[in-house]
Design a protein around this motif. Structure first.
Motif, PDB file in Angstrom:
ATOM      1  N   ILE A  73       6.003   1.378   5.665  1.00 16.81           N
ATOM      2  CA  ILE A  73       6.168   2.206   4.464  1.00 16.81           C
ATOM      3  C   ILE A  73       5.785   3.642   4.785  1.00 16.81           C
ATOM      4  CG2 ILE A  73       5.274   2.578   2.135  1.00 16.81           C
ATOM      5  CD1 ILE A  73       5.007  -0.546   2.053  1.00 16.81           C
ATOM      6  N   LYS A 127       0.696  -8.362   6.710  1.00 12.60           N
ATOM      7  CA  LYS A 127       0.498  -7.730   5.417  1.00 12.60           C
ATOM      8  C   LYS A 127      -0.282  -6.430   5.538  1.00 12.60           C
ATOM      9  CE  LYS A 127      -0.294 -10.188   1.651  1.00 12.60           C
ATOM     10  NZ  LYS A 127       0.978 -10.276   0.928  1.00 12.60           N
ATOM     11  N   CYS A 155       3.320  -3.870   7.291  1.00 14.80           N
ATOM     12  CA  CYS A 155       4.008  -3.353   6.097  1.00 14.80           C
ATOM     13  C   CYS A 155       3.561  -1.934   5.751  1.00 14.80           C
ATOM     14  CB  CYS A 155       3.799  -4.283   4.923  1.00 14.80           C
ATOM     15  SG  CYS A 155       4.635  -5.840   5.219  1.00 14.80           S
ATOM     16  N   PRO A 156       2.236  -1.688   5.697  1.00 14.21           N
ATOM     17  CA  PRO A 156       1.833  -0.308   5.396  1.00 14.21           C
ATOM     18  C   PRO A 156       2.406   0.657   6.410  1.00 14.21           C
ATOM     19  CG  PRO A 156      -0.026  -1.778   5.212  1.00 14.21           C
ATOM     20  CD  PRO A 156       1.095  -2.595   5.793  1.00 14.21           C
ATOM     21  N   ILE A 194       9.331  -3.514  -2.251  1.00 15.08           N
ATOM     22  CA  ILE A 194       9.310  -2.087  -1.922  1.00 15.08           C
ATOM     23  C   ILE A 194      10.400  -1.771  -0.917  1.00 15.08           C
ATOM     24  CG2 ILE A 194       7.904  -0.249  -0.886  1.00 15.08           C
ATOM     25  CD1 ILE A 194       5.434  -1.907  -1.913  1.00 15.08           C
ATOM     26  N   PHE A 195      10.485  -2.632   0.133  1.00 15.82           N
ATOM     27  CA  PHE A 195      11.495  -2.370   1.158  1.00 15.82           C
ATOM     28  C   PHE A 195      12.885  -2.324   0.551  1.00 15.82           C
ATOM     29  CE2 PHE A 195       8.565  -4.794   4.278  1.00 15.82           C
ATOM     30  CZ  PHE A 195       7.802  -3.665   4.477  1.00 15.82           C
ATOM     31  N   LEU A 238       5.806 -11.942   2.063  1.00 14.76           N
ATOM     32  CA  LEU A 238       5.653 -10.543   1.697  1.00 14.76           C
ATOM     33  C   LEU A 238       6.471 -10.223   0.460  1.00 14.76           C
ATOM     34  CD1 LEU A 238       6.232  -9.250   5.323  1.00 14.76           C
ATOM     35  CD2 LEU A 238       4.041  -9.724   4.239  1.00 14.76           C
ATOM     36  N   THR A 281       5.811  -8.902  -2.469  1.00 12.98           N
ATOM     37  CA  THR A 281       5.650  -7.565  -3.044  1.00 12.98           C
ATOM     38  C   THR A 281       6.169  -6.502  -2.098  1.00 12.98           C
ATOM     39  OG1 THR A 281       3.574  -8.529  -3.756  1.00 12.98           O
ATOM     40  CG2 THR A 281       3.989  -6.238  -4.368  1.00 12.98           C
ATOM     41  N   GLU A 282       5.780  -6.656  -0.813  1.00  8.94           N
ATOM     42  CA  GLU A 282       6.204  -5.659   0.164  1.00  8.94           C
ATOM     43  C   GLU A 282       7.721  -5.590   0.230  1.00  8.94           C
ATOM     44  OE1 GLU A 282       3.970  -7.853   0.481  1.00  8.94           O
ATOM     45  OE2 GLU A 282       2.120  -7.043   1.305  1.00  8.94           O
ATOM     46  N   CYS A 283       8.340  -6.784   0.198  1.00  7.52           N
ATOM     47  CA  CYS A 283       9.808  -6.791   0.285  1.00  7.52           C
ATOM     48  C   CYS A 283      10.437  -6.059  -0.895  1.00  7.52           C
ATOM     49  CB  CYS A 283      10.329  -8.215   0.343  1.00  7.52           C
ATOM     50  SG  CYS A 283      10.061  -8.948   1.949  1.00  7.52           S
TER      51      CYS A 283
END
Length: 1719
Positions: A279, A271, A275-276, A333-334, A327, A329-331
Motif C-alpha cells: 500500500i 498481514k 500488505c502495508p 483496499i487493493f 487478507l 480487508t487488505e484485498c
C-alpha cells in the motif's frame, strides 16, 4: 541418489578424489608447498577411509572437514587455475553428499573470501547452488551468508554475473522454501498443520522448525529490503533494488501459498509486513494525476515508476488470488486501488497494467464470487465486485470519449475529429490496402473514435503483456486499442466465468433437489425425519447460494450491460460482435434462470435494439422495461455510466433494405449485417433459453416480428416463415449475402417455436400471451387499411400450437380464443385468412395427433378441440366460413370414423350455412354433408342422425344452387335407406338413449322435449325426415318440389312399414294432409304470369311456363303420392280410428284438384281417385301394376320380415325411378288385396264422383278466350272411374242415380276439343275410330246393362232409360250436341280433311259419327237381348229406335258420313227382324200401334230419298247402294207383306203404293247422258215389280181390294210402256240420221227392261194368280217391240234384245179350245 551410492560410483568417486588431490599437489608443488603436503596427506586419508570402512560415503562425510581441507587451502591461494580445480573437486564432493555441516560452513567462508576478492564469480555461484540444492546441511548463518553472497554477486559490474546471480538468488530462495515444504511433509504425521487464522498475532519464531525458520527469516528480510530497511538475518547486504525484491516476494507468494496459509508466523508476515508495504509503495500512483500541473500542489508529487508499479500489481494479483481468505480487508483496499488505476487521468501504461491485473481476476469466477460474498453482500462494505465491473464499463466509455493522449497518432487527430468526419480518424492506421480493395481491420468505432481490436489472449486465460515486462525501466508505449482489447476480454471472461459457475452450481442444486424430493416422497417411515432434516439443510444451503448468485448478477448487470451495449454499437468486427452478443445472451439467460426480471429484460432489450435499424420506432422496446434503461445515466458509486443509444453512423455493411412495420410507413429502413447477427442471437436466445424468458417473450417476439417484416418473410403452411417478396412492391432489397441467410433464419425461427414443446407450462403461457398481444398490435395496425398486415404472430401461434399438441389442453383456450375472437373477425382479409388458416390447421392437427389417452377415450378433449370449429360459424366473413368448411371436409376425410361425440358440432357447422352466404360456401358445406351421408352414417351416434336429416333438409331449402337442393333430396333418400337397413340397431340405440334422457329429465323434474313426442324415438326420426321432405315439397322451385315429393312418397312407401302402427296417424294428418293443404293453397294462389325463361338461356316448355303450371305439377305429384299411400297402406290405415274422416279429407282434396281449372291437375286427381278405389289402370309391360302386398289382417305387418329365399334384404334396389318408388321385391308371396268393405266409403266416393262430373261438365254460361273446358283425357278418366265405382254401389243404385249418370255422360260427350288438341285426339276423318272418352261412356253403359241383365227384376225397369241414352247418342251422327252457347266447328260437315288445317274456330266438336254408330250397334245388340222384356215393350223402345233411325235414313246421302245411313239401314233390318215378330205378338194390346206409321214413313223417306247422290259416286258404289234398297224391299216382301193380316190396313196400303212407285220409277232428271243407264235403279225397280207382282198374284189375297190394286197397277204399267215405245218409234223415224235426246233413249231402255222384268215375274208367279187380261196386254206389246228393231241406238237394241227373248215362251202350237178351256 542411488547413482552416487552404487559401488562403482563410490569407486569412481574415490579415484576422482585421489586424482584431484594429485593434480592439486602437482599444481602447488613449487609455489604453495603447504597445499601440496595437505593434498598428499589427503590422498593417504582417503585411502585409509576406503580401506577401513564398509560404508565409505558415511565415513567420508564424517571426515569431510579433513578431506575438504586441501581444496579449501587450494582456493585460498587465489590462483585461478588452482581455485577452479578446487571448486570442481568441492562440487564433486557436494554432489555425492559427503559434506558435513562444519565442512559446509568452511566452504561458505572460503567462498565469501573469493567473492570479496571478486574471483571466479560464476564458479562461486555454481558452487553455492550445488551446495544448497544437493543437501540440507546449510542452516542459519551459513545459509544467510550464502544467500547474501549471491545477492552481493548480483550487484557487481559484470552483466553476466549479475544475471547469473539473480537467477541463483531466485533459485536459492525457492530452495529455502522448498526445504520448508519438505520438512512440513516429513512432520505432518506427527503434528497436523493448523490453518492460520487471519488475525493471528504471533511474532515468535521459536516454534518454527529449522527450515521453516530459515524461510521465515529470509522472507522477513526480503520485506525489510523492499521497504528499504536493514535486514535482520541477511547480514552483509550492501545494496538491494525494490524491483528485484518485489519480484522475489511475488515468486515466493505465488509458488508457496500453502506455507503462508498453514503457518501463523508467515501469515502474520503477510498481514503485517507485505500488505502495508504494498500500500505504501502504491501511494505515488494513487496521488498522481496525469496532466495536472505540479505547481498547484504544495510538494512535488513522486511520479509513478513503471517497473515498481507493474511489480506491485503482480504482487497484488498473487495476494488476491492466493490469500484472499486471509487478507479480506487488505484485498478490499487493493481492489479499490485497481479500480482507481483505471481512471482516465492515470497514465496510459498504468491503466493498461491495471486492466491486465483486473483481467487476471476476471478469469477466476470463484474469486469473484468470494468478493461478492465478502464485500458486496456485507452491509457496510464497499461494493467491490460492482465497482470492478462498473470501472471496466467506465474505462471502456472513457476510451471512446477521451482520445488517448499517450498515442500521438490519435492525439493529433482528436482535435479535428468533428470536422474530418467519422472515417478520417482511422484512415492511416485502420485500413490496410489489399489488392486495391479496402479491408477493415477488426475495430470498435464510435462517434469518430476508432479503436482497433488486437488479438491479445486466448479466451479464458489472462496472459498479460505489460505485467510481464520485467526488464523495462521506462514505461512502454501502449499500442492503440490494447487497453480496449484487454478490457473487452475482461468483460467477456467475467461473463463467461460467472455464468458458467452459477449455471453449474444451479444445475447441481437442481439435480440434488430432484433426488431429495424423490427420497422424501419414499414411503419408509423411519427415514423420514432425517430426510426432512437434510432437505431443510439443502434448502438453507441453496437459499444462501441463490442469494450470492443473485447478488453477483445484480452487482454486475448494469455495468456489463452499459459496456456491452456500447461495444456492440461500436463493433465493426463480426467475431467481436458475436462475442458481445454471446455475453449478452448468456447474461440474459442467467438472469432468466435466477428470475431477475429487470436485468433479464434489459439484456434482451439490448439484443433487440441491436437487431433493429437505428432509431427504429418500436414501442415495445421504448415503452416497457426499456424505459428504465434507455438513455438514462446510472449513478454507480458516484461514477456516471451513460447508457448509450445505438448511433446511426456505425460503418456496417448494409445487407437489406425494407419497409418498417408501422401504420404509416415512412420510407425504408436498412438492416446491416450486424442487425442480422443480433437477430440470430435473439433467435438463439429464444431457442435455447425460452423457458426463462417469461414476460420478455413480448420483447423478443416483437423484435423478431419487425425483422421478419423488414426482411419480407411471409408465413407459409404450418406457420413457418419463408422468404417471400414483400407485397408492398420493390421497397425490399436484399443482398445476396442475406438471401443465403434467409432460409437459415427462417429455419431457426421455426426451430425456435418447435422447441417450445420443451418449455414448462408457465413459460409456454408466457410465450402464447406474448404472441397474442403481438397479434393484437398487428391487428390494430392493420385496421382501416388494406395493406399487407404482419402475420408473424398468427403464424407463430399456429406453429407453437402444432408442436405442443401433447399438452394442447393447457393452451387451447387462450390460443383459439384469440384466433377466433380477434383475428378471424378482423376486417383485413389477409389477416382473417391467416387467422382461419391457423385455427383450422390447429384443429386438424389436434384431431390427428395421437393423444394420451386417445381422443376416443377422452371425449372432453375432443369436444374442446372441435368447439372453435363450431364457434367459427358465428363469424360472418365468407372467407372464414370457407376455411372452416374446408377444414370440416378434411377432418371428415381423415378423422370421420372417430368423431364420436364431436358429430353434433361438425354437423352444426354444415347446418349453420345460411342461404345468403354465397354459392361456393354452400357448395363446400354440401360437399361435407355428402361425404357424411355416403361414408359416415354408420360411425356416428344414432342421436346425431336427426341432425343429419335437419342439415340435409336445410340444404334443400337453400335457393342459391338448384343442383345442391336436388342432390340434398337425394341424400335424404339415401339417409332413409340407411335408416331402413340399420333399423334394428338404430332403434335399439335410440331407445337406450331415450331411456337415459328420460331418467335425467325425471331427476331434474322437467318434461322431455322432443319433436313428435310421444312417438317412439325411431319413429320420430322418420317423422323428422318426412317433415323435412314435406317442407321441401312446397319449396318455391318446381324442380325441388318435384324431387322432394317423389322422395317423400317413395320413402313413406318403401319404408313406412317400419313405423309403429300408431305413428301412421301422425304421418297421415301431420305430414301428408298438411302437405296437401299447403300445396293446394299454393297452387290455387300461384301466379299465372308467363315466366320468360328459367334463368340464363334455359328454355321452359310451354306446359311449365307459369308458376301456376309449375305448381300444378307439384299438386299432381303430391296428390298421387298420398293416394298411393292410401291405397298401398290401406290395411294399416283402416284400423286407425278415424279412417273414414281421413277418407273424406282425401276425397275432398281429390275433388278440389279435379275441379281445378288446370287440365294436368284435374286429370291427375282422377288418376288418384282411380288409385284409391283400387282400379288398376291397364298397364303397359314396362311398368308393372303397383299392387301393394297387403296382408289380409287388420294388424300392421312388417313387410321387411317376409323375404324370399336367398334374399337378405327385403328390398331390391334398382335405378329406374319407377322401381324406386317403393315397390317390393318380387320374391314376396302375392297377398290378396282386402276390399274396402265399408259401403259408406264407397257412397262417399260416388258422391264425390258425381260432384266432380256434374261440376266439370256443366257448360259455362259465357265464353271467352279463357273459358276453361275440361280436356278429353280428364273426361275419359272421369267416366272410366264409374264402372269400378259402380261395382261397389250397385246394390243401392237406383233410377235417380241413373239419371244423374246419364246427365254426366251426355254432358261429357258433348264437350268439344280445343283446336290445338284436335289433331291429336281426333282421328283423321277417314278412320272411324272412337275417342277414348266415347269408349268409356259406352263402357259405363255396358257395365250398367250387364248389371241389369243379371240383377233382380226391379232393376230391369232401367233398360228403357239406357236405350234412351244410347239413342240420344245415335242422333249425334246427324246432329252433334251443343255445349252451352259454344260455337263449335263440326268436323264432319266438311268432308275431306283439308278443313282440319285451317279450323278458324277455337273449339272443334268431335266427329261423333263413329260414336253414334257404335251406340247404334250397342242398341241393336241390346235390343236383340231385351226385345221381349216387359219394360222394353211397354216403353215403346222399338218405336223410339225406328224414330231415331229415320233421321239418318231420310238424310241418306246428306248424312255427315255415308256409313251412317248404311249402318242405320242394316240396324233397322236387324231390329225389325227381331222386333216385328214381337210387335205382331202384341198386336192386340195396341202397344205398337204408333209404331207402324213411323215405320212406313221411315221406309218411304229412305227408299225415295230427297237427297241427291254426290256427283262423284262411282258405278260400283251406286250398284252397292241399290242393292241396299233391294234388301229393304226384300225385308218388306219377307217380313211384312206375308203377315198383312196382323198389320194395320193403312200400313199395307202405304207399302203397296211405295212398291208401285218403285216399280215404275222414272229416271231422275238430273242424270247426265253417260250415266243414265246405271242410275235408273233397274234392280230396285225389278225388285219392286217382282214384289208387287208376287204380292198381287198371291193366293192368299185377303181382300179383293189388294188384288185390284196390283192388277190395276200392272195394267197402268203396261199401257205406259206401250205409249213410250210408240212415241220412240215415231221420233226415231222423224229424226233420221240425228240421234234422239239422251232422256228419250234412257226412257225407252227403262221401258224395255221393265217389260222383260214383268214377263219374268209373271212367269214366276203361280199361274192361277195371274189375270188372263194381263197376259193379253203383255203379248200385245210384241208387235210394237218388233217395230223398234230398226232403231239406230245400240243401247236400245241390246235392251230390245233382252225384252224380246222372253217372248219365246209364248211361242207354242195353239192348243184345242177344249184343252184351253179346261186349263
Amino acid at each position: 541418489m542411488s547413482g552416487t551410492n552404487s559401488p562403482e560410483a563410490v569407486k569412481k568417486l574415490l579415484e576422482n578424489m585421489q586424482s584431484d588431490l594429485r593434480a592439486l599437489s602437482l599444481e602447488c608443488k613449487k609455489k604453495f608447498p603447504p597445499v601440496k603436503e595437505a593434498a598428499e596427506s589427503g590422498i593417504i586419508k582417503v585411502k585409509t577411509i576406503a580401506a577401513r570402512n564398509t560404508e565409505i560415503l558415511a565415513a567420508l562425510k564424517e571426515n569431510s572437514s579433513e578431506v575438504v581441507q586441501p581444496f579449501l587451502m587450494g582456493c585460498g591461494t587465489k590462483e585461478p587455475k588452482i581455485t577452479q580445480l578446487c571448486l570442481a573437486a568441492i562440487q564433486r564432493l557436494m554432489s555425492h553428499e559427503v559434506v558435513s555441516e562444519t565442512a559446509a560452513g568452511n566452504i561458505i567462508n572460503m567462498l565469501w573470501q573469493l567473492m570479496e576478492n571478486s574471483l571466479e564469480e560464476l564458479k562461486l555461484l555454481q558452487t553455492v547452488l550445488v551446495l544448497l540444492t544437493t543437501n540440507t546441511v546449510v542452516h542459519d548463518e551459513a545459509l544467510s551468508k550464502a544467500i547474501v553472497l549471491c545477492f552481493r554477486l548480483h550487484f557487481t559490474k559484470d552483466n553476466i554475473t549479475n544475471n547469473t546471480a539473480a537467477a541463483t538468488v531466485r533459485q536459492v530462495v525457492t530452495v529455502v522454501f522448498e526445504r520448508m515444504v519438505a520438512e512440513d511433509e516429513r512432520h505432518k504425521d506427527i503434528q497436523p498443520p493448523v490453518l492460520v487464522q487471519g488475525n493471528s498475532n504471533r511474532r515468535s519464531v521459536s516454534t518454527l522448525k529449522p527450515c521453516a525458520k530459515d524461510a521465515y527469516m529470509l522472507f522477513q528480510d526480503l520485506c525489510q529490503l523492499v521497504n528499504a530497511d536493514a535486514p535482520y538475518w541477511l547480514v552483509g547486504m550492501t545494496e538491494m533494488t525494490r524491483t528485484f525484491g518485489l519480484e522475489l516476494l511475488e515468486s515466493v507468494l505465488n509458488d508457496f501459498p500453502q506455507v503462508f496459509l498453514q503457518h501463523q508466523e508467515f501469515s502474520f508476515l503477510l498481514k503485517e509486513r507485505v500488505c502495508p508495504l504494498v500500500i505504501k509503495l502504491f501511494s505515488p500512483n494513487i496521488k498522481f494525476r496525469q496532466g495536472s500541473s505540479t505547481s498547484s500542489s504544495p510538494a512535488p508529487v513522486e511520479k509513478p515508476y513503471f517497473p515498481i508499479c507493474m511489480r506491485l500489481l503482480r504482487v497484488v494479483s498473487v495476494l488476491i488470488k492466493q490469500f484472499y481468505s486471509l487478507l479480506v480487508t487488505e484485498c478490499e483496499i487493493f481492489l479499490s486501488l485497481l479500480v482507481k488505476f483505471l481512471d482516465a487521468d492515470k497514465p496510459q501504461w498504468l491503466r493498461a497494467v491495471a486492466v491486465e491485473s483486473i483481467h487476471r481476476l476476471c478469469v477466476q469466477p470463484q474469486l469473484l464470487r468470494s468478493f461478492c460474498q465478502s464485500y458486496d453482500m456485507k452491509q457496510h462494505s464497499t461494493k467491490v465486485f460492482r465497482d470492478i465491473v462498473n470501472a471496466l464499463g467506465s474505462f471502456i466509455q472513457s476510451l471512446f470519449l477521451v482520445p488517448p493522449t499517450g498515442n500521438p497518432a490519435t492525439a493529433n487527430q482528436a482535435g479535428n475529429n468533428n470536422s474530418s468526419g467519422p472515417v478520417s480518424a482511422p484512415a492511416n492506421s485502420g485500413m490496410v490496402g489489399i489488392g486495391g480493395g479496402v479491408t477493415l481491420l477488426p475495430a470498435f468505432e464510435y462517434r469518430g473514435t476508432w479503436i482497433p481490436i488486437l488479438s491479445i489472449t486466448v479466451q479464458g486465460s489472462a496472459k498479460a503483456t505489460y505485467l510481464e515486462m520485467l526488464d523495462k525501466v521506462e514505461p512502454p508505449t501502449i499500442p492503440e486499442g490494447y487497453a480496449m482489447s484487454v478490457a473487452f476480454h475482461c468483460l467477456l471472461d467475467l461473463v463467461r466465468g460467472i455464468t458458467s459457475m452459477i449455471e453449474g452450481e444451479l444445475g447441481e442444486a437442481e439435480t440434488e433437489d430432484h433426488t431429495i424430493t424423490e427420497e422424501a416422497s419414499s414411503p419408509t417411515q423411519s427415514s423420514e425425519q432425517q430426510d426432512l432434516q437434510s432437505t431443510s439443510d439443502q434448502v438453507d444451503k441453496e437459499t444462501v447460494s441463490r442469494a450470492v448468485w443473485e447478488e453477483m448478477v445484480n452487482a454486475c448487470w448494469c455495468g456489463l450491460l452499459a459496456a456491452l451495449s456500447l461495444l456492440l454499437d461500436a463493433s465493426t468486427d463480426e467475431a467481436a460482435t458475436e462475442n458481445i452478443l454471446k455475453a449478452e445472451l448468456t447474461m440474459a439467460a442467467l438472469c432468466g434462470r435466477l428470475g431477475l426480471v429487470t436485468s433479464r429484460d434489459a439484456f434482451i432489450t439490448a439484443i433487440c435494439k441491436g437487431s433493429l435499424p437505428p432509431h427504429y420506432a418500436l414501442t415495445v422496446l421504448n415503452a416497457t422495461t426499456a424505459a428504465t434503461l434507455s438513455n438514462k445515466s446510472y449513478s454507480i458509486q458516484g461514477q456516471s455510466v451513460m447508457m448509450i443509444s445505438p448511433s446511426s453512423e456505425s460503418h456496417q455493411q448494409v445487407v437489406a433494405v425494407g419497409q418498417p412495420l408501422a401504420v404509416q410507413p415512412q420510407g425504408t429502413v436498412m438492416l446491416t449485417s450486424k442487425n442480422i447477427q443480433c437477430m440470430r442471437t435473439l433467435l438463439n436466445l429464444a431457442h435455447c433459453h425460452g423457458a426463462v424468458l417469461g414476460t420478455s417473450w413480448q420483447l423478443v417476439l416483437a423484435t423478431l416480428q419487425h425483422l421478419v417484416w423488414i426482411l419480407g418473410l411471409k408465413p407459409s403452411s404450418g406457420g413457418a416463415l419463408k422468404p417471400g417478396r414483400a407485397v408492398e412492391g420493390p421497397s425490399t432489397v436484399l443482398t445476396t449475402a442475406v438471401m443465403t441467410d434467409l432460409p437459415v433464419i427462417s429455419n431457426i425461427l421455426s426451430r425456435l417455436f418447435e422447441s417450445s414443446q420443451y418449455l414448462d407450462d408457465v413459460s409456454l403461457h408466457h410465450l402464447i400471451n406474448a404472441l397474442c398481444s403481438l397479434s393484437l398490435e398487428a391487428m390494430d395496425m392493420a385496421y382501416g387499411n388494406n395493406k399487407e398486415p404482419s402475420l408473424f404472430a398468427v403464424a407463430k401461434l399456429l406453429e407453437t400450437g402444432l408442436v405442443n399438441m401433447h399438452r394442447i389442453e393447457i393452451l387451447w383456450r387462450p390460443l383459439t380464443g384469440h384466433l377466433l375472437e380477434k383475428v378471424c373477425q378482423h376486417p383485413n382479409s389477409r389477416m382473417r385468412e391467416w387467422g382461419a388458416e391457423a385455427l383450422t390447421s390447429l384443429i386438424k392437427a389436434g384431431l390427428t395427433f395421437t393423444h394420451e389417452p386417445p381422443l376416443s377415450q377422452n371425449q372432453r378433449l375432443q369436444l374442446l378441440l372441435l368447439n372453435p370449429l363450431k364457434e367459427m360459424s358465428n363469424i360472418n366473413h365468407p372467407d372464414i366460413r370457407l376455411k372452416q368448411l374446408e377444414c370440416v371436409l378434411q377432418i371428415l376425410q381423415s378423422q370421420g370414423d372417430s368423431l364420436g361425440p364431436g358429430w353434433p358440432l361438425v354437423l352444426g357447422v354444415m347446418g349453420a350455412i345460411r342461404n345468403d352466404q354465397g354459392e361456393s360456401l354452400i357448395r363446400t358445406a354440401f360437399q361435407c354433408l355428402q361425404l357424411v351421408v355416403t361414408d359416415f352414417l354408420p360411425t356416428m351416434p344414432c342421436t346425431c342422425l336427426q341432425i343429419v336429416v335437419d342439415v340435409a333438409g336445410s340444404f334443400g331449402l337453400h335457393n342459391q344452387e338448384l343442383n345442391i337442393s336436388l342432390t340434398s333430396i337425394g341424400l335424404l333418400w339415401n339417409i332413409s335407406d340407411y335408416f331402413f337397413q340399420r333399423g334394428e340397431t338404430i332403434e335399439k340405440e335410440l331407445n337406450r338413449e331415450e331411456a337415459a334422457q328420460q331418467k335425467q329429465a325425471e331427476e331434474k323434474g322437467v318434461a322431455l322435449h322432443r319433436p313428435f313426442h310421444p312417438a317412439p324415438p325411431f319413429d320420430c326420426l322418420w317423422l323428422c325426415l318426412y317433415a323435412k321432405l314435406g317442407e321441401l315439397c312446397v319449396d318455391p322451385r318446381p324442380a325441388v318440389r318435384k324431387s322432394a315429393g317423389q322422395t317423400l312418397f317413395s320413402t313413406v312407401g318403401a319404408h313406412g312399414t317400419l313405423l309403429q302402427h300408431s305413428t301412421w296417424h301422425t304421418v297421415i294428418w301431420k305430414v301428408l294432409f298438411h302437405l296437401l293443404d299447403r300445396v293446394r293453397e299454393s297452387s290455387t294462389t300461384a301466379d299465372k304470369e308467363k315466366i320468360e325463361s328459367g334463368g340464363g338461356n334455359i328454355l321452359i316448355h310451354h306446359s311449365r311456363d307459369t308458376a301456376e303450371k309449375q305448381w300444378a305439377e307439384t299438386w299432381v305429384l303430391t296428390l298421387a303420392g298420398v293416394a298411393r299411400i292410401f291405397n298401398t297402406r290401406r290395411y294399416l290405415l283402416q284400423p286407425l280410428g278415424d279412417f273414414s274422416r281421413a277418407w273424406d279429407v282425401l276425397l275432398d282434396h281429390i275433388q278440389s284438384a279435379a275441379l281445378s281449372k288446370n287440365n294436368e291437375v284435374s286429370l291427375a286427381a282422377l288418376k288418384s281417385f282411380q288409385e284409391i278405389l283400387q282400379i288398376v289402370s291397364p298397364v303397359r309391360d314396362s311398368d308393372k301394376p303397383e299392387t301393394p302386398p297387403v296382408v289380409n289382417v287388420p294388424v300392421p305387418v312388417l313387410i321387411g320380415s317376409i323375404s324370399g329365399p336367398g334374399l337378405n334384404r327385403p328390398f331390391l334396389r334398382t335405378d329406374s325411378i319407377g322401381e324406386r318408388l317403393g315397390r317390393y321385391s318380387s320374391s314376396e308371396p302375392p297377398i290378396v288385396t282386402d276390399e274396402l268393405e265399408d259401403s259408406n266409403l264407397w257412397w262417399a266416393a260416388w258422391n264425390t264422383w258425381y260432384r266432380i262430373g256434374s261440376e266439370s261438365t256443366k257448360p259455362p254460361i259465357t265464353f271467352d278466350k279463357l273459358t276453361f273446358i275440361p280436356s278429353q283425357p280428364f273426361l275419359t278418366a272421369l267416366i272410366q272411374i264409374f264402372p269400378a265405382l259402380y261395382q261397389h254401389i250397385k246394390t243401392g243404385f237406383n233410377m235417380d242415380d241413373l239419371q244423374k249418370l246419364g246427365v254426366i255422360l251426355h254432358s261429357a260427350v258433348s264437350v268439344p276439343i280445343s283446336s290445338d288438341a284436335s289433331p291429336f285426339i281426333l282421328p283423321s276423318y277417314t278412320e272411324a275410330v272412337l275417342t277414348s272418352l266415347q269408349e268409356a261412356v259406352l263402357t259405363a253403359l255396358d257395365v250398367l246393362q250387364k248389371a241389369i241383365c243379371v240383377g233382380p227384376d226391379n232393376m230391369q225397369i232401367m233398360y228403357p232409360a239406357i236405350f234412351d241414352q244410347l239413342l240420344a247418342f245415335v242422333e249425334f251422327s246427324c246432329k252433334p250436341p251443343q255445349y252451352g252457347q259454344l260455337e263449335t266447328k263440326h268436323i264432319a260437315n266438311a268432308k275431306y280433311n283439308q278443313i282440319q288445317l285451317f279450323a278458324p274456330a277455337e273449339w272443334v266438336a268431335l266427329n261423333y259419327v263413329p260414336f253414334a254408330e257404335r251406340s247404334l250397334e250397342v242398341v241393336v245388340d241390346l235390343y236383340q237381348k231385351t226385345a221381349c222384356h216387359k219394360a222394353v215393350v211397354n216403353e215403346k223402345v222399338l218405336q223410339n229406335i225406328i224414330k231415331t233411325l229415320r233421321v239418318p235414313l231420310s238424310l241418306k246421302y246428306s248424312c255427315p258420313s255415308e256409313s251412317t245411313w248404311k249402318l242405320a239401314v242394316s240396324s233397322l233390318l236387324k231390329v225389325l227382324s227381331i222386333g216385328l215378330p214381337v210387335a205382331r205378338q202384341h198386336a192386340a194390346s195396341g202397344k205398337f200401334d204408333s209404331m207402324w206409321p213411323e215405320l212406313a214413313n221411315t221406309f218411304e223417306d229412305f227408299l225415295f230419298t230427297k237427297s241427291i247422290p254426290p256427283d262423284n259416286l262411282s258405278i260400283q258404289e251406286f250398284q252397292r247402294n241399290e242393292s241396299i234398297d233391294v234388301e229393304v224391299v226384300q225385308l218388306i216382301s219377307t217380313e211384312i207383306l206375308p203377315y198383312a193380316n196382323f198389320i194395320p190396313k193403312e200400313f199395307v196400303g202405304q207399302i203397296m203404293t211405295m212398291l208401285n212407285k218403285g216399280s215404275i220409277h222414272s229416271q231422275s232428271s238430273s242424270f247426265t247422258e253417260a250415266e243414265i243407264d246405271i242410275r235408273l235403279r233397274e234392280e230396285f225397280s225389278k225388285m219392286c215389280f217382282e214384289t208387287l207382282l208376287q204380292f198381287s198374284f198371291s193366293n192368299k189375297v185377303t181382300t179383293p181390294q189388294e188384288g185390284y190394286i196390283s192388277r190395276m197397277a200392272l195394267s197402268v204399267l203396261l199401257k205406259r210402256s206401250q205409249d213410250v215405245l210408240h212415241r220412240y218409234i215415231e221420233d226415231e223415224r222423224l229424226s233420221g240420221k240425228c240421234p234422239l235426246p239422251r232422256q228419250q233413249v234412257t226412257e225407252i231402255i227403262f221401258v224395255l227392261k221393265a217389260v222383260s222384268t214383268l214377263i219374268d215375274s209373271l212367269k214366276k208367279t203361280q199361274p192361277e194368280n195371274v189375270d188372263g187380261n194381263t197376259w193379253a196386254q203383255v203379248i200385245a206389246l210384241y208387235p210394237t217391240l218388233v217395230e223398234c228393231i230398226t232403231c239406230s241406238s245400240s243401247e236400245v237394241c241390246s235392251a230390245l234384245k233382252e225384252a224380246l227373248v222372253p217372248f219365246k215362251d209364248f211361242m207354242q202350237p195353239p192348243a184345242s179350245k177344249v184343252q184351253n178351256g179346261e186349263s
